[in-house]
Design a protein around this motif. Structure first.
Motif, PDB file in Angstrom:
ATOM      1  N   GLY A  39       0.796  -1.218   0.000  1.00  0.00           N
ATOM      2  CA  GLY A  39       0.000   0.000   0.000  1.00  0.00           C
ATOM      3  C   GLY A  39       0.826   1.265   0.000  1.00  0.00           C
ATOM      4  O   GLY A  39       0.284   2.364  -0.135  1.00  0.00           O
ATOM      5  N   ALA A  40       2.150   1.129   0.149  1.00  0.00           N
ATOM      6  CA  ALA A  40       3.022   2.305   0.137  1.00  0.00           C
ATOM      7  C   ALA A  40       3.082   2.901  -1.264  1.00  0.00           C
ATOM      8  O   ALA A  40       2.856   2.221  -2.268  1.00  0.00           O
ATOM      9  CB  ALA A  40       4.428   1.920   0.592  1.00  0.00           C
ATOM     10  N   SER A  41       3.368   4.194  -1.334  1.00  0.00           N
ATOM     11  CA  SER A  41       3.492   4.894  -2.609  1.00  0.00           C
ATOM     12  C   SER A  41       4.959   5.021  -3.007  1.00  0.00           C
ATOM     13  O   SER A  41       5.796   5.382  -2.176  1.00  0.00           O
ATOM     14  CB  SER A  41       2.869   6.286  -2.520  1.00  0.00           C
ATOM     15  OG  SER A  41       1.475   6.200  -2.294  1.00  0.00           O
ATOM     16  N   CYS A  48       3.257   8.203  -9.476  1.00  0.00           N
ATOM     17  CA  CYS A  48       2.947   7.617  -8.174  1.00  0.00           C
ATOM     18  C   CYS A  48       2.211   6.297  -8.361  1.00  0.00           C
ATOM     19  O   CYS A  48       1.118   6.255  -8.931  1.00  0.00           O
ATOM     20  CB  CYS A  48       2.088   8.582  -7.359  1.00  0.00           C
ATOM     21  SG  CYS A  48       1.634   7.940  -5.728  1.00  0.00           S
ATOM     22  N   LEU A  49       2.819   5.205  -7.886  1.00  0.00           N
ATOM     23  CA  LEU A  49       2.210   3.879  -7.956  1.00  0.00           C
ATOM     24  C   LEU A  49       2.144   3.281  -6.563  1.00  0.00           C
ATOM     25  O   LEU A  49       2.915   3.641  -5.678  1.00  0.00           O
ATOM     26  CB  LEU A  49       3.039   2.963  -8.874  1.00  0.00           C
ATOM     27  CG  LEU A  49       3.142   3.373 -10.339  1.00  0.00           C
ATOM     28  CD1 LEU A  49       4.058   2.407 -11.095  1.00  0.00           C
ATOM     29  CD2 LEU A  49       1.773   3.441 -11.000  1.00  0.00           C
ATOM     30  N   THR A  50       1.217   2.342  -6.379  1.00  0.00           N
ATOM     31  CA  THR A  50       1.006   1.702  -5.087  1.00  0.00           C
ATOM     32  C   THR A  50       1.606   0.305  -5.086  1.00  0.00           C
ATOM     33  O   THR A  50       1.373  -0.480  -6.015  1.00  0.00           O
ATOM     34  CB  THR A  50      -0.500   1.605  -4.770  1.00  0.00           C
ATOM     35  OG1 THR A  50      -1.054   2.931  -4.738  1.00  0.00           O
ATOM     36  CG2 THR A  50      -0.740   0.932  -3.428  1.00  0.00           C
ATOM     37  N   VAL A  51       2.354   0.004  -4.047  1.00  0.00           N
ATOM     38  CA  VAL A  51       2.951  -1.331  -3.915  1.00  0.00           C
ATOM     39  C   VAL A  51       1.848  -2.348  -3.614  1.00  0.00           C
ATOM     40  O   VAL A  51       1.100  -2.196  -2.648  1.00  0.00           O
ATOM     41  CB  VAL A  51       4.000  -1.361  -2.788  1.00  0.00           C
ATOM     42  CG1 VAL A  51       4.573  -2.773  -2.623  1.00  0.00           C
ATOM     43  CG2 VAL A  51       5.116  -0.362  -3.064  1.00  0.00           C
ATOM     44  N   THR A  52       1.736  -3.369  -4.448  1.00  0.00           N
ATOM     45  CA  THR A  52       0.727  -4.405  -4.237  1.00  0.00           C
ATOM     46  C   THR A  52       1.306  -5.706  -3.698  1.00  0.00           C
ATOM     47  O   THR A  52       0.586  -6.516  -3.124  1.00  0.00           O
ATOM     48  CB  THR A  52      -0.007  -4.714  -5.564  1.00  0.00           C
ATOM     49  OG1 THR A  52       0.950  -5.183  -6.526  1.00  0.00           O
ATOM     50  CG2 THR A  52      -0.693  -3.466  -6.101  1.00  0.00           C
ATOM     51  N   PHE A  61       3.645  -3.416  -8.901  1.00  0.00           N
ATOM     52  CA  PHE A  61       2.726  -2.297  -9.022  1.00  0.00           C
ATOM     53  C   PHE A  61       1.724  -2.584 -10.137  1.00  0.00           C
ATOM     54  O   PHE A  61       2.076  -3.171 -11.156  1.00  0.00           O
ATOM     55  CB  PHE A  61       3.468  -1.007  -9.388  1.00  0.00           C
ATOM     56  CG  PHE A  61       4.625  -0.663  -8.493  1.00  0.00           C
ATOM     57  CD1 PHE A  61       4.442   0.132  -7.373  1.00  0.00           C
ATOM     58  CD2 PHE A  61       5.904  -1.125  -8.781  1.00  0.00           C
ATOM     59  CE1 PHE A  61       5.511   0.463  -6.562  1.00  0.00           C
ATOM     60  CE2 PHE A  61       6.984  -0.795  -7.979  1.00  0.00           C
ATOM     61  CZ  PHE A  61       6.785  -0.001  -6.860  1.00  0.00           C
ATOM     62  N   THR A  67      -3.538   5.471 -16.618  1.00  0.00           N
ATOM     63  CA  THR A  67      -2.150   5.771 -16.262  1.00  0.00           C
ATOM     64  C   THR A  67      -1.212   5.449 -17.414  1.00  0.00           C
ATOM     65  O   THR A  67      -0.305   6.222 -17.735  1.00  0.00           O
ATOM     66  CB  THR A  67      -1.732   4.976 -15.015  1.00  0.00           C
ATOM     67  OG1 THR A  67      -2.594   5.315 -13.931  1.00  0.00           O
ATOM     68  CG2 THR A  67      -0.291   5.272 -14.624  1.00  0.00           C
ATOM     69  N   ARG A  86      10.795   6.890  -3.092  1.00  0.00           N
ATOM     70  CA  ARG A  86       9.757   6.516  -2.138  1.00  0.00           C
ATOM     71  C   ARG A  86       9.114   7.771  -1.572  1.00  0.00           C
ATOM     72  O   ARG A  86       9.710   8.844  -1.564  1.00  0.00           O
ATOM     73  CB  ARG A  86      10.355   5.644  -1.039  1.00  0.00           C
ATOM     74  CG  ARG A  86      10.856   4.304  -1.594  1.00  0.00           C
ATOM     75  CD  ARG A  86      11.513   3.457  -0.547  1.00  0.00           C
ATOM     76  NE  ARG A  86      10.638   3.243   0.604  1.00  0.00           N
ATOM     77  CZ  ARG A  86      10.990   2.538   1.670  1.00  0.00           C
ATOM     78  NH1 ARG A  86      12.196   1.992   1.740  1.00  0.00           N
ATOM     79  NH2 ARG A  86      10.143   2.366   2.665  1.00  0.00           N
ATOM     80  N   ALA A  87       7.870   7.651  -1.121  1.00  0.00           N
ATOM     81  CA  ALA A  87       7.126   8.819  -0.647  1.00  0.00           C
ATOM     82  C   ALA A  87       7.861   9.496   0.506  1.00  0.00           C
ATOM     83  O   ALA A  87       8.495   8.845   1.339  1.00  0.00           O
ATOM     84  CB  ALA A  87       5.729   8.395  -0.204  1.00  0.00           C
TER      85      ALA A  87
END
Length: 206
Positions: A39-41, A48-52, A61, A67, A86-87
Motif C-alpha cells: 500500500g506504500a506509494s 505515483c504507484l502503489t505497492v501491491t 505495481f 495511467t 519513495r514517498a
C-alpha cells in the motif's frame, strides 16, 4: 508527496499485461526496499504507484489503462531502467520541490548537447502545456526536480551536472525518447488564476 530527489535507478524485471491493466515487477537496489509496506506509494519515473506485493528487493505495481495512456509506463519492457523515489515522510529534507506523482503530459527529447562536464537536454511538450513553463522555474522530468533553463515556444531545456547523470536515468537518455512531465503546481495555479482574471498567456509564447 514526493520531493523530486531521485533515490536511485531501479530495473524493470517483468511486465504482465491484462485487459485495462499492467502489472510491473521492479527491482530496487539493495537496501532500498527493506521497510516497504503493502500500500506504500513509490514514484516510478515520476508516476505515483502503489505497492501491491513484495518479493525481496522486487516490488509489484498495478497501472490502469488511464495511467498507461497519460505516461510513458506503457513503453516499459523488462531490462529497462527507471528512476524511483519513495514517498516523503514528515521531517524529510525537501531538496527539490513538492511533487504529487500525478503526471500531466509526456515530452519528447529533441536535442542533447554535451559541452564539457555537463549535458543540456532540450524537450518538446504539447502546446497546451507550454503556458506553464518559464525560465528558472521548476519542473519534474521522470520524477526528478529540475530547474528550467531556456524556453523557446513549446520547447525548453535543462542543464544537468555529472552527479545528476550518474544518479538518474538521464545518463542514458537519447534523442527521440519520451519522458514524463509534472508541471509545478504553484506555477499552474498562478497561471490558471491569471487566465480566469483575463490575463492569459499564449500557450506557446516565446
Amino acid at each position: 508527496m514526493f520531493t523530486g530527489i531521485v533515490q536511485g535507478i531501479a530495473v524493470v524485471e517483468n511486465v504482465t499485461a491484462a485487459t485495462g491493466l499492467s502489472t510491473f515487477a521492479i527491482r530496487l537496489p539493495d537496501n532500498s526496499a527493506g521497510d516497504v509496506s503493502i500500500g506504500a506509494s513509490v514514484a516510478i519515473n515520476g508516476t505515483c504507484l502503489t505497492v501491491t506485493r513484495q518479493s525481496g528487493n522486487t516490488l509489484f505495481f498495478d497501472a490502469m489503462q488511464e495511467t498507461l495512456r497519460l505516461t510513458t509506463l506503457g513503453d516499459l519492457e523488462p531490462g529497462h531502467n527507471v528512476n524511483f523515489e519513495r514517498a516523503a515522510r514528515i521531517g524529510d529534507e525537501i531538496g527539490g520541490h513538492l511533487l504529487s506523482g500525478h503526471i500531466h503530459t509526456a515530452a519528447s527529447v529533441v536535442e542533447i548537447l554535451r559541452p564539457e562536464n555537463n549535458v543540456t537536454i532540450w524537450f518538446q511538450v504539447p502546446d497546451q502545456w507550454a503556458r506553464y513553463i518559464f525560465p528558472k522555474g521548476y519542473i519534474a522530468i521522470n520524477g526528478a526536480s529540475l530547474t528550467i533553463g531556456e524556453v523557446d515556444g513549446n520547447r525548453f531545456n535543462v542543464h544537468l551536472i555529472p552527479e545528476t547523470l550518474r544518479a538518474t536515468t538521464f545518463g542514458a537518455i537519447e534523442e527521440g525518447m519520451k519522458v514524463n512531465i509534472e508541471i509545478d503546481s504553484q506555477t499552474q495555479t498562478i497561471v490558471d488564476t491569471l487566465a480566469r482574471l483575463g490575463y492569459d498567456r499564449p500557450a506557446a509564447e516565446l
